[in-house]
Scaffold this active site. Structure first.
Site, PDB file in Angstrom:
ATOM      1  N   LYS A  22      20.418 -37.129 -33.618  1.00 44.43           N
ATOM      2  CA  LYS A  22      19.930 -35.823 -34.221  1.00 44.43           C
ATOM      3  C   LYS A  22      18.673 -34.935 -33.444  1.00 44.43           C
ATOM      4  O   LYS A  22      19.229 -33.749 -33.179  1.00 44.43           O
ATOM      5  CB  LYS A  22      19.220 -35.828 -35.489  1.00 44.43           C
ATOM      6  CG  LYS A  22      17.838 -35.238 -36.024  1.00 44.43           C
ATOM      7  CD  LYS A  22      16.832 -35.303 -36.979  1.00 44.43           C
ATOM      8  CE  LYS A  22      15.684 -35.881 -36.258  1.00 44.43           C
ATOM      9  NZ  LYS A  22      15.058 -35.155 -35.997  1.00 44.43           N
ATOM     10  N   ASN A  23      18.414 -35.793 -32.271  1.00 42.72           N
ATOM     11  CA  ASN A  23      17.275 -34.716 -30.849  1.00 42.72           C
ATOM     12  C   ASN A  23      17.455 -34.386 -29.732  1.00 42.72           C
ATOM     13  O   ASN A  23      17.049 -34.079 -29.006  1.00 42.72           O
ATOM     14  CB  ASN A  23      15.654 -35.956 -31.616  1.00 42.72           C
ATOM     15  CG  ASN A  23      15.082 -35.880 -32.090  1.00 42.72           C
ATOM     16  OD1 ASN A  23      15.579 -35.162 -33.161  1.00 42.72           O
ATOM     17  ND2 ASN A  23      14.463 -37.117 -32.566  1.00 42.72           N
ATOM     18  N   CYS A 116       3.598 -29.381 -39.688  1.00 40.17           N
ATOM     19  CA  CYS A 116       4.007 -30.637 -40.937  1.00 40.17           C
ATOM     20  C   CYS A 116       2.936 -31.500 -41.358  1.00 40.17           C
ATOM     21  O   CYS A 116       1.639 -31.390 -40.747  1.00 40.17           O
ATOM     22  CB  CYS A 116       5.053 -30.774 -40.260  1.00 40.17           C
ATOM     23  SG  CYS A 116       4.983 -31.801 -39.124  1.00 40.17           S
ATOM     24  N   ARG A 121       1.821 -29.063 -35.114  1.00 38.50           N
ATOM     25  CA  ARG A 121       3.086 -28.949 -33.955  1.00 38.50           C
ATOM     26  C   ARG A 121       2.767 -27.127 -33.245  1.00 38.50           C
ATOM     27  O   ARG A 121       4.052 -26.679 -33.503  1.00 38.50           O
ATOM     28  CB  ARG A 121       3.665 -28.941 -34.960  1.00 38.50           C
ATOM     29  CG  ARG A 121       4.455 -29.743 -35.541  1.00 38.50           C
ATOM     30  CD  ARG A 121       4.419 -31.275 -34.668  1.00 38.50           C
ATOM     31  NE  ARG A 121       5.610 -31.737 -34.368  1.00 38.50           N
ATOM     32  CZ  ARG A 121       6.822 -32.421 -35.102  1.00 38.50           C
ATOM     33  NH1 ARG A 121       6.778 -32.300 -36.240  1.00 38.50           N
ATOM     34  NH2 ARG A 121       7.907 -31.782 -33.990  1.00 38.50           N
ATOM     35  N   ASP A 305       8.972 -42.078 -33.140  1.00 40.88           N
ATOM     36  CA  ASP A 305       9.262 -42.122 -33.931  1.00 40.88           C
ATOM     37  C   ASP A 305       9.969 -43.845 -34.216  1.00 40.88           C
ATOM     38  O   ASP A 305      10.527 -43.690 -35.662  1.00 40.88           O
ATOM     39  CB  ASP A 305      10.763 -41.199 -33.445  1.00 40.88           C
ATOM     40  CG  ASP A 305      10.604 -39.514 -33.801  1.00 40.88           C
ATOM     41  OD1 ASP A 305      10.861 -39.251 -32.903  1.00 40.88           O
ATOM     42  OD2 ASP A 305       9.018 -39.672 -33.860  1.00 40.88           O
ATOM     43  N   ARG A 397      16.624 -36.049 -43.659  1.00 42.85           N
ATOM     44  CA  ARG A 397      16.934 -34.856 -42.192  1.00 42.85           C
ATOM     45  C   ARG A 397      17.771 -35.409 -41.376  1.00 42.85           C
ATOM     46  O   ARG A 397      17.802 -34.851 -40.563  1.00 42.85           O
ATOM     47  CB  ARG A 397      15.719 -34.766 -42.394  1.00 42.85           C
ATOM     48  CG  ARG A 397      14.597 -33.191 -43.267  1.00 42.85           C
ATOM     49  CD  ARG A 397      13.235 -32.957 -42.882  1.00 42.85           C
ATOM     50  NE  ARG A 397      13.424 -32.748 -42.018  1.00 42.85           N
ATOM     51  CZ  ARG A 397      12.022 -32.384 -41.071  1.00 42.85           C
ATOM     52  NH1 ARG A 397      11.458 -32.862 -40.968  1.00 42.85           N
ATOM     53  NH2 ARG A 397      12.606 -32.234 -39.681  1.00 42.85           N
TER      54      ARG A 397
END
Ligand code: EPZ
Length: 417
Positions: A22-23, A116, A121, A305, A397
């Site tokens: 995803k990243n 978030c 952020r 993460d 997500r």
């Protein structure tokens, strides 16, 4: 609202195929805005953040098809420069369209991403770097109005703090800047290397000068290309931890083990038996989990993460451990839920102290952010009895087919609609 029901505890045994990253996909998708032709991407994970980024690119005029993890982009009609709040607010990586829009058009209006659950952020490092390339900014009603009246001009930029997103935004913007740009104190996550590989494949001129320094010579256009995105190292790390936590035996496939050396070494210290192959890892759990103290840091350090996930594993250690969260200011939202399952974790500042010897008991749980939600799934796999995890849109997500992948290796897990 969808929920996940998990019945613990059982060992996970078998093979899990890791999806695309995803990243890595998100900055590469943003970078496709540089093109006014056709780009094909493969190994793109079908997760919510990718769908949101595709919606954002479509709102800018990109024609996009996304089928079976393959994306076909046609930008021959891409000319819009306005990225709206409703698309950027749910997916902070939306700010990554700022660099390519400025590179291509010299102006853009992009919503500030906002905060978030894990932190405020900010994007000050992005904006400061772009201003060094000649961009003028105005912040109004939650939007960044950006203009480069003379176009982007190459410059020497040293990031005040290591930032993955700011490094990505500046690399993309500098691809079309006049002359040479040198970026220092860059983030060097594998996803950034993947972005650079993609950009060089479409005809940009980017070279790593030293560990955290990169040189970009501006070009005027890029060509059509096809590119395969790297594997998701955070998904891989999550399932490696799941194998140890359930005292199971998993083979994690479609990965490059050399990218996750730090995680592998930590899991070996904790007691896992690990065999490496060229693009897979076999990992066997251990009933005796050793305690370990760690802190999260930029790559090649231990990734933030995976902090929530490794915390679940350390709850099973015989002795106490602590984890220092050095990247985000509020990334312990999972602790309260884990304590409700029987863990004994206390927080002082940005350090979580984990008592160990936990016998997780199933409970009704609430997910708060992407990685916190997967830590609840891990705890539920090890817990005695049934757990119900609410608000799993957070999970969707970033984890592709999570219940299908876990069910295949023996987990008792189902999605309840
Ligand atoms: C990327 O976020 C990842 N997201 C995050 O993964 C990951 O946790 C993070 O990097 C760190 O590795 C994507 O790649 C889409 P940063 P990013 O800029 O780029 C501060 C996930 O779970 N900062 O490296 O936003 C910031 O507040 C997500 O997949 C500034 O102060 O992270 C943070 O404390 C979560 N000013 C630190 O730097 C700025 O302008 C690192 O942030 C930018 C960042």
């Amino acid at each position: 609202m969808q929920k996940l029901e998990v019945l613990g505890a059982n060992k996970l045994k078998g093979q899990i195929k890791i999806s695309g990253s995803k990243n890595a996909s998100l900055p590469i998708l943003a970078a496709t805005l540089l093109s006014n032709k056709k780009i094909n991407l493969s190994n793109v994970p079908k997760v919510k953040d990718i769908e949101t980024m595709i919606e954002l690119l479509r709102s800018l005029g990109s024609k996009i098809k996304f089928v079976n993890n393959k994306i076909k982009i046609n930008n021959s009609n891409q000319f819009k420069k306005f990225a709206s709040y409703n698309l950027v607010k749910t997916m902070r990586a939306g700010i990554l369209v700022l660099g390519p829009l400025l590179a291509k058009f010299g102006s853009a209006k992009v919503s500030l991403p906002g905060g978030c659950a894990i932190g405020t952020r900010p994007v000050d490092i992005h904006l400061k770097g772009l201003s060094k390339l000649g961009v003028k900014f105005k912040i109004l009603e939650g939007y960044v109005y950006a203009n480069a009246p003379k176009g982007l001009i190459g410059s020497k930029i040293k990031f005040s703090k290591i930032s993955v997103g700011a490094t990505e935004n500046l690399i993309i913007a500098a691809c079309f800047a006049k002359g040479e740009t040198v970026l220092s104190n860059c983030a060097i996550e594998p996803e950034i290397k993947d972005l650079v590989n993609f950009l060089n494949k479409v005809g940009c001129d980017i070279k790593w000068v030293s560990k955290r320094k990169i040189k970009i010579i501006g070009v005027t256009k890029i060509k059509d290309t096809s590119y395969t995105v790297m594997f998701d190292r955070i998904e891989a790390g999550t399932y490696l931890i799941a194998a140890v936590l359930t005292n199971g035996n998993l083979t994690i496939q479609n990965i490059n083990p050399s990218t996750i050396k730090t995680e592998i070494n930590i899991l070996k210290k904790i007691g896992a038996k690990i065999k490496l192959k060229r693009n897979s890892i076999n990992i066997i759990g251990n009933s005796k989990i050793k305690n370990i103290n760690l802190k999260t840091s930029p790559y090649p350090g231990f990734p933030t993460d995976l902090q929530a996930q490794i915390m679940v594993l350390l709850c099973k250690a015989k002795k106490c451990s602590y984890i220092k969260e050095d990247i985000f200011e509020n990334r312990f939202m999972h602790v309260a839920e884990l304590n409700r399952m029987g863990a004994n974790i206390s927080i002082k500042g940005n350090v979580a102290y984990i008592s160990g010897k936990t016998n997780f008991i199933g409970a009704e749980l609430m997910a708060t952010d992407l990685r916190a939600s997967v830590s609840l799934v891990l705890a539920a796999l090890n817990a005695k009895g049934k757990s119900v995890i609410n608000r799993i849109y957070h999970l969707d997500r970033g984890y592709e087919h999570i219940e299908k992948k876990l069910k295949k290796v023996g987990a008792k897990i189902k999605r309840v609609y």
